[in-house]
Design a protein around this motif. Structure first.
Motif, PDB file in Angstrom:
ATOM      1  N   ALA A   1       0.831  -1.206   0.000  1.00  0.00           N
ATOM      2  CA  ALA A   1       0.000   0.000   0.000  1.00  0.00           C
ATOM      3  C   ALA A   1       0.865   1.256   0.000  1.00  0.00           C
ATOM      4  CB  ALA A   1      -0.925   0.001   1.222  1.00  0.00           C
ATOM      5  N   LEU A   2       1.977   1.218   0.717  1.00  0.00           N
ATOM      6  CA  LEU A   2       2.878   2.366   0.745  1.00  0.00           C
ATOM      7  C   LEU A   2       3.543   2.562  -0.616  1.00  0.00           C
ATOM      8  CD1 LEU A   2       4.061   4.621   2.386  1.00  0.00           C
ATOM      9  CD2 LEU A   2       5.735   3.041   3.331  1.00  0.00           C
ATOM     10  N   ALA A   3       3.839   1.462  -1.315  1.00  0.00           N
ATOM     11  CA  ALA A   3       4.417   1.571  -2.661  1.00  0.00           C
ATOM     12  C   ALA A   3       3.426   2.244  -3.611  1.00  0.00           C
ATOM     13  CB  ALA A   3       4.802   0.186  -3.177  1.00  0.00           C
ATOM     14  N   LEU A   4       2.155   1.873  -3.522  1.00  0.00           N
ATOM     15  CA  LEU A   4       1.133   2.518  -4.356  1.00  0.00           C
ATOM     16  C   LEU A   4       1.002   3.986  -4.005  1.00  0.00           C
ATOM     17  CD1 LEU A   4      -1.795  -0.065  -4.609  1.00  0.00           C
ATOM     18  CD2 LEU A   4      -0.536   0.943  -6.501  1.00  0.00           C
ATOM     19  N   ALA A   5       1.030   4.292  -2.712  1.00  0.00           N
ATOM     20  CA  ALA A   5       0.915   5.688  -2.288  1.00  0.00           C
ATOM     21  C   ALA A   5       2.103   6.506  -2.786  1.00  0.00           C
ATOM     22  CB  ALA A   5       0.820   5.771  -0.763  1.00  0.00           C
ATOM     23  N   SER A   6       3.290   5.919  -2.767  1.00  0.00           N
ATOM     24  CA  SER A   6       4.483   6.631  -3.222  1.00  0.00           C
ATOM     25  C   SER A   6       4.404   6.941  -4.710  1.00  0.00           C
ATOM     26  CB  SER A   6       5.739   5.810  -2.918  1.00  0.00           C
ATOM     27  OG  SER A   6       5.852   5.565  -1.525  1.00  0.00           O
ATOM     28  N   CYS A   7       3.725   6.073  -5.471  1.00  0.00           N
ATOM     29  CA  CYS A   7       3.549   6.292  -6.915  1.00  0.00           C
ATOM     30  C   CYS A   7       2.289   7.099  -7.223  1.00  0.00           C
ATOM     31  CB  CYS A   7       3.487   4.947  -7.646  1.00  0.00           C
ATOM     32  SG  CYS A   7       5.040   4.049  -7.628  1.00  0.00           S
ATOM     33  N   ARG A   8       1.622   7.580  -6.200  1.00  0.00           N
ATOM     34  CA  ARG A   8       0.361   8.315  -6.363  1.00  0.00           C
ATOM     35  C   ARG A   8      -0.649   7.502  -7.153  1.00  0.00           C
ATOM     36  NH1 ARG A   8       2.336  14.542  -7.708  1.00  0.00           N
ATOM     37  NH2 ARG A   8       3.586  14.818  -5.834  1.00  0.00           N
ATOM     38  N   SER A   9      -0.701   6.211  -6.850  1.00  0.00           N
ATOM     39  CA  SER A   9      -1.581   5.323  -7.604  1.00  0.00           C
ATOM     40  C   SER A   9      -2.630   4.654  -6.725  1.00  0.00           C
ATOM     41  CB  SER A   9      -0.740   4.244  -8.308  1.00  0.00           C
ATOM     42  OG  SER A   9       0.165   4.832  -9.203  1.00  0.00           O
ATOM     43  N   LEU A  10      -2.836   5.181  -5.513  1.00  0.00           N
ATOM     44  CA  LEU A  10      -3.857   4.593  -4.660  1.00  0.00           C
ATOM     45  C   LEU A  10      -5.242   4.891  -5.228  1.00  0.00           C
ATOM     46  CD1 LEU A  10      -2.605   5.332  -1.029  1.00  0.00           C
ATOM     47  CD2 LEU A  10      -2.911   3.098  -2.069  1.00  0.00           C
ATOM     48  N   PRO A  11      -6.106   3.882  -5.357  1.00  0.00           N
ATOM     49  CA  PRO A  11      -7.474   4.150  -5.838  1.00  0.00           C
ATOM     50  C   PRO A  11      -8.196   5.110  -4.900  1.00  0.00           C
ATOM     51  CG  PRO A  11      -6.988   1.787  -5.802  1.00  0.00           C
ATOM     52  CD  PRO A  11      -5.864   2.454  -5.080  1.00  0.00           C
ATOM     53  N   ALA A  12      -9.017   5.965  -5.476  1.00  0.00           N
ATOM     54  CA  ALA A  12      -9.786   6.908  -4.665  1.00  0.00           C
ATOM     55  C   ALA A  12     -11.061   6.245  -4.181  1.00  0.00           C
ATOM     56  CB  ALA A  12     -10.115   8.148  -5.487  1.00  0.00           C
ATOM     57  N   PHE A  13     -11.315   6.349  -2.886  1.00  0.00           N
ATOM     58  CA  PHE A  13     -12.551   5.810  -2.309  1.00  0.00           C
ATOM     59  C   PHE A  13     -13.445   6.981  -1.941  1.00  0.00           C
ATOM     60  CE2 PHE A  13      -9.625   2.335  -1.738  1.00  0.00           C
ATOM     61  CZ  PHE A  13     -10.399   1.210  -1.896  1.00  0.00           C
ATOM     62  N   THR A  14     -14.704   6.914  -2.370  1.00  0.00           N
ATOM     63  CA  THR A  14     -15.682   7.933  -2.010  1.00  0.00           C
ATOM     64  C   THR A  14     -16.791   7.276  -1.204  1.00  0.00           C
ATOM     65  OG1 THR A  14     -16.789   7.560  -4.131  1.00  0.00           O
ATOM     66  CG2 THR A  14     -15.191   9.363  -4.020  1.00  0.00           C
ATOM     67  N   GLU A  15     -17.566   8.108  -0.536  1.00  0.00           N
ATOM     68  CA  GLU A  15     -18.638   7.605   0.321  1.00  0.00           C
ATOM     69  C   GLU A  15     -19.601   6.743  -0.493  1.00  0.00           C
ATOM     70  OE1 GLU A  15     -20.417   6.786   3.759  1.00  0.00           O
ATOM     71  OE2 GLU A  15     -18.714   8.152   3.622  1.00  0.00           O
ATOM     72  N   ILE A  16     -19.825   5.541  -0.028  1.00  0.00           N
ATOM     73  CA  ILE A  16     -20.751   4.626  -0.690  1.00  0.00           C
ATOM     74  C   ILE A  16     -21.424   3.790   0.380  1.00  0.00           C
ATOM     75  CG2 ILE A  16     -19.010   2.841  -1.058  1.00  0.00           C
ATOM     76  CD1 ILE A  16     -20.417   2.192  -3.707  1.00  0.00           C
ATOM     77  N   ALA A  17     -22.720   3.524   0.204  1.00  0.00           N
ATOM     78  CA  ALA A  17     -23.481   2.816   1.231  1.00  0.00           C
ATOM     79  C   ALA A  17     -23.196   1.316   1.179  1.00  0.00           C
ATOM     80  CB  ALA A  17     -24.975   3.083   1.046  1.00  0.00           C
ATOM     81  N   ASP A  18     -23.435   0.667   2.299  1.00  0.00           N
ATOM     82  CA  ASP A  18     -23.310  -0.783   2.401  1.00  0.00           C
ATOM     83  C   ASP A  18     -24.494  -1.423   1.669  1.00  0.00           C
ATOM     84  OD1 ASP A  18     -23.071  -3.428   3.100  1.00  0.00           O
ATOM     85  OD2 ASP A  18     -22.789  -3.064   5.232  1.00  0.00           O
ATOM     86  N   PRO A  19     -24.257  -2.273   0.666  1.00  0.00           N
ATOM     87  CA  PRO A  19     -25.371  -2.837  -0.098  1.00  0.00           C
ATOM     88  C   PRO A  19     -26.065  -3.993   0.611  1.00  0.00           C
ATOM     89  CG  PRO A  19     -23.321  -3.728  -0.922  1.00  0.00           C
ATOM     90  CD  PRO A  19     -22.949  -2.751   0.163  1.00  0.00           C
ATOM     91  N   ARG A  20     -25.490  -4.518   1.693  1.00  0.00           N
ATOM     92  CA  ARG A  20     -26.026  -5.744   2.279  1.00  0.00           C
ATOM     93  C   ARG A  20     -27.434  -5.596   2.865  1.00  0.00           C
ATOM     94  NH1 ARG A  20     -20.629  -7.233   5.556  1.00  0.00           N
ATOM     95  NH2 ARG A  20     -20.732  -4.967   5.752  1.00  0.00           N
ATOM     96  N   PRO A  21     -27.813  -4.463   3.519  1.00  0.00           N
ATOM     97  CA  PRO A  21     -29.210  -4.346   3.962  1.00  0.00           C
ATOM     98  C   PRO A  21     -30.215  -4.438   2.810  1.00  0.00           C
ATOM     99  CG  PRO A  21     -27.838  -2.753   5.101  1.00  0.00           C
ATOM    100  CD  PRO A  21     -26.981  -3.362   4.047  1.00  0.00           C
ATOM    101  N   ALA A  22     -29.906  -3.787   1.683  1.00  0.00           N
ATOM    102  CA  ALA A  22     -30.809  -3.861   0.530  1.00  0.00           C
ATOM    103  C   ALA A  22     -30.870  -5.281  -0.008  1.00  0.00           C
ATOM    104  CB  ALA A  22     -30.360  -2.890  -0.557  1.00  0.00           C
ATOM    105  N   LEU A  23     -29.727  -5.987  -0.033  1.00  0.00           N
ATOM    106  CA  LEU A  23     -29.711  -7.370  -0.510  1.00  0.00           C
ATOM    107  C   LEU A  23     -30.523  -8.269   0.411  1.00  0.00           C
ATOM    108  CD1 LEU A  23     -25.949  -7.615  -1.513  1.00  0.00           C
ATOM    109  CD2 LEU A  23     -27.905  -7.517  -3.060  1.00  0.00           C
TER     110      LEU A  23
END
Length: 842
Positions: free
Chosen positions: A93-115
């Motif tokens: 994970a630190l290697a990805l961060a050093s390359c500025r290649s970490l995927p961006a995570f945005t707020e998203i709801a948990d789908p399991r209650p709907a499932l």
């Protein structure tokens, strides 16, 4: 901080969750069948070392409830294989961060209650719930593709993250089926089914028929002054006209309510009642068809519910793992290694407590780091003044061990720790009013419990051991406990003010004295950590500094014995000498660095002078060869015989080219020898000629030019000098020349790369509509690169609306691009949400 009950060891059931990953949660219902266990925040040692605060710091790097849920399940791992896997994930994970290649995570709801609702018989998910599940499935697919296609320099260097990403389910076929039906706003597409398409076309025709009829009525009634306004409105899904209340009898029809003021009534003329009835029928059929389609999508998602639930767990796991890289960058942390069982040790370099880093950062200050090495000694005895930082040292070392065993980055430049089976702590005021226990009594109860649980694989943190009772008895008790821990072989961090404990640590094998710095002049702590020297408690000095009456301080000093005064002075002298040595070491390091820079600067100037000389020699060589060739041509031109002259001209050209090549090779060899020759007075001792190796340059007998050894066969050598290849023996070698270069390497004359602006007329816009993320991303990146080369201030990216996948990818790429100043969607007339405008930095 207080502890009202004895702190037990790390929960032994924690091993059940020790995978610290999705392995124990592949079956989403498994956690429901197991009894709830205390979280790591609730572990007895957690509050003692301020772990909850550190976990809150880490939680700031998590954006989804799935990642935060994974953090809450954090466990103190005890198995080497799992520990090493988690720290490998930190490194990746630190290697990805050093390359500025970490995927961006945005707020998203948990789908399991709907499932879970989708599993209920006869229940149809709402459009909002369907969008939620579909959005999660798309985000999961994007994360999978991102991690399976990292930057080229990290290819095959992310085995653990790749293994996790490969387990994310692939639901592209199901998503493709849903994308053709569900629009981004939750409505159904007209082509979601043939019947829906037919109904909506009929609805449009029916509405137009009603509008035509009502417009005719409106024009006629408007000229008569019956209508408030000449417009058509809708009440209860029926088209009506706004009629003045006092004239409503002049419009035969059905009244569908009135305005708030009562001055207007909404009348459905008799002529349009049947038309409106047909519209209502079509609307009912449309709603039924939509419900049927929603039910089909719900069933489709229910079929993939196990995969989606597993994907939710894996998604949270990956967000948690990748957050380690962001945390490590923010707090200058690193991955930990674990010492072998045969050489168990603590080796921390520039370690810091993350909570202290965050606190001081807000004040614009930096933490004084500590470096500690415990190998032969397993027990560290900390001493020094009050408020000097002894407890901070204990908590910092314990926090490093805890974070390493939880699979988190360690706030240090390097960290090696032993594999522990428990972390046991007795830190702070343990007085308990509920159980009628004094501070000393509570400490003893805690110590009893800790000693019962301690093993050779444990780490114990004991603050102010033997305090809150008679000093002589407290010191004796502290030494006895320390001796038992030494015999046990565990690691222990102990703070104390007892002089007897300091002497014990100085004379006992396996125990190491340590202290924190204290400025005797200002009577203030420096927080500099030192090992091998006990600290001065300086209680009387601190009391004087805090304003206690001078006569009391003088009286207290007079009550000290000569031995006690000498002991304090001795420790103070040791502390001062230790500080002076450390300052001298820092000075030497700085001076060594300055000297190295000066030498590099001088070497750089010398190389520049050599390059200037080489350029001058090259220019002189070129002028000489040109003049020589010109004289030859002039001499040949004087020959009257044409055939002979032409023959000589060809011969001169061939000979001239050969001589130029040979002379050039000799020139290069001489220049290389000159450039690589060491300065006068610094020549290395001559090597014996019988040690010559392939690739080295030598000086031969009766031969002026340096020769390159191409091959050696015992006493025989095959050498190359310019265009000549010779076979010689070792007896023909006079010396091995210094400054040899590898075979096939030539001195570089410098490389210059020139870039020219790209014509930008065709680079202002790119159309990505109809492409997948995998197809569009490389095109977008190349488009941005070309735009930068063309120095375009603004570009236009067309991605369409669709399900919003391309739009998210485009905006996340622009957000992460270092040369994009800002981006936005243009007005609706210029494309709206289907287009993104990016402005480049000047």
């Amino acid at each position: 901080m207080s502890q009202s009950s004895p702190p037990p060891a790390v929960n032994p059931e924690a091993k059940a969750d020790s995978s610290a990953g999705p392995a124990s949660e592949l079956n989403p219902s498994s956690t429901q069948r197991s009894a709830p266990r205390p979280t790591l925040r609730e572990a007895p040692f957690a509050r003692s070392i301020d772990l909850p605060g550190v976990l809150e710091l880490f939680a700031q790097f998590l954006r989804t409830p799935l990642g935060r849920e994974r953090l809450e399940k954090l466990a103190f791992l005890q198995e080497r294989e799992l520990l090493e896997r988690e720290q490998r994930l930190v490194r990746e994970a630190l290697a990805l961060a050093s390359c500025r290649s970490l995927p961006a995570f945005t707020e998203i709801a948990d789908p399991r209650p709907a499932l879970a609702r989708a599993a209920l018989a006869g229940l149809v998910l709402s459009a909002e719930e369907l969008l939620l599940v579909v959005a999660f499935a798309e985000r999961m697919g994007e994360l999978r593709q991102t991690l399976l296609h990292p930057p080229v320099e990290l290819k095959s260097k992310l085995p653990e993250l790749t293994a996790l990403a490969e387990r994310l389910p692939v639901l592209e076929e199901a998503l493709r089926a849903i994308r053709g039906k569900l629009l981004p706003n939750g409505e159904l597409d007209d082509h979601a089914s043939p019947n829906l398409f037919r109904l909506r076309r009929e609805l449009e025709r029916q509405k137009r028929a009603i509008e035509v009829s009502l417009q005719q009525h409106a024009r006629r009634l408007g000229t008569e002054g019956v209508l408030q306004e000449e417009l058509i409105t809708i009440r209860g899904e029926r088209f009506v006209l706004p009629v003045k209340a006092e004239l409503r009898r002049r419009v035969p029809g059905v009244i569908h309510g009135a305005s708030n003021s009562g001055q207007t009534v909404f009348v459905e003329p008799l002529e349009t009642i049947e038309l409106n009835n047909e519209l209502i029928r079509l609307l009912d059929e449309e709603q039924a068809e939509e419900q049927r389609i929603f039910a089909g999508i719900t069933r489709l998602l229910h079929q993939h519910a196990p995969a989606l639930s597993l994907g939710a767990v894996l998604y949270g796991e990956l967000e948690f793992q990748l957050a380690k890289g962001r945390f490590a960058q923010a707090y200058e942390a690193t991955h930990a290694t674990f010492s072998a069982e045969s050489e168990r040790c603590f080796d921390l370099r520039e370690a810091r407590h993350p909570l202290l880093v965050a606190t001081l950062r807000e004040q614009g200050r930096r933490v004084v780091p500590l470096t500690l090495r415990l190998r032969e000694q397993h027990i560290l005895v900390m001493s020094g003044p009050n408020t000097g930082g002894k407890t901070v040292v204990l908590k910092t070392v314990a926090m490093a061990a805890c974070m390493a065993h939880c699979g988190l980055p360690v706030c240090a430049s390097a960290a090696e720790v032993p594999v522990l089976d428990a972390l046991l702590a007795d830190v702070g005021d343990a007085q308990s009013l509920r159980e009628s226990l004094s501070t000393f009594s509570s400490h003893i109860v805690n110590l009893r419990s800790l000693l019962e649980q301690a093993t050779a694989g444990s780490l114990l943190v004991l603050d102010e051991l033997g305090a809150a009772t008679d000093p002589s008895e407290g010191a004796a008790l502290a030494m006895a406990i320390t001796e038992q821990l030494r015999q046990l072989g565990c690691f222990a961090l102990i703070s104390t003010h007892h002089g007897a404990m300091k002497q014990y640590a100085a004379t006992q094998a396996g125990v190491l004295n340590a202290s924190v710095g204290f400025d005797a002049e200002t009577l203030r702590p420096t927080y500099a950590f030192r090992t091998g020297v006990a600290g001065v408690s300086a209680g009387l000095d601190m009391a004087a500094q805090l304003g206690l009456q001078g006569e009391i301080i003088a009286a207290a000093r007079s009550l000290l014995t000569d031995a006690e005064r000498r002991g304090h002075e001795y420790l103070r002298t040791l502390q001062q000498q230790s500080a002076e040595v450390e300052e001298l070491q820092r000075t030497l390091v700085l001076e060594r660095g300055e000297l190295r820079l000066k030498m590099q600067e001088l070497e750089g100037e010398e190389r520049q002078q050599q390059r200037r000389k080489v350029r001058e020699l090259e220019a002189r060589f070129e002028r000489f060869t040109q003049e020589f060739e010109q004289r030859l041509r002039e001499a040949v031109a004087t020959i009257e015989d044409k055939a002979l002259r032409m023959k000589l001209e060809r011969e001169v050209q061939l000979r001239s080219a050969g001589l130029r090549r040979e002379a050039s090779a000799g020139f290069q060899n001489d220049v290389l020898q000159t450039v690589t020759a060491p300065p006068a007075g610094s020549a290395p001792p001559a090597r014996p000629v019988d040690s010559v190796q392939q690739g080295e340059r030598v000086r031969l007998r009766d031969f002026d030019r340096p020769a390159l050894v191409r091959r050696r066969d015992g006493e025989r050598l095959e050498v190359e000098a310019g265009n000549l290849r010779l076979r010689v023996t070792l007896k023909d070698v006079l010396e091995i020349l210094p400054g040899n270069t590898p075979v096939g390497k030539a001195p570089s004359a410098g490389i210059r790369v020139e870039t020219q602006p790209v014509e930008g007329s065709g680079l202002r816009e790119i159309n990505l509509i109809g492409q997948t993320v995998e197809e569009a991303l490389p095109r977008l990146e190349k488009f941005l690169d070309n735009a930068l080369l063309a120095e375009l201030p603004r570009v236009r990216i067309v991605h369409g609306t669709g399900m919003g996948v391309l739009r998210r990818m485009v905006q996340e790429t622009l957000r992460a691009h270092p040369q994009v100043e800002r981006y936005f969607s243009p007005p609706q007339a210029e494309g709206g949400n289907g287009v993104t405008i990016a402005e480049m930095k000047a």
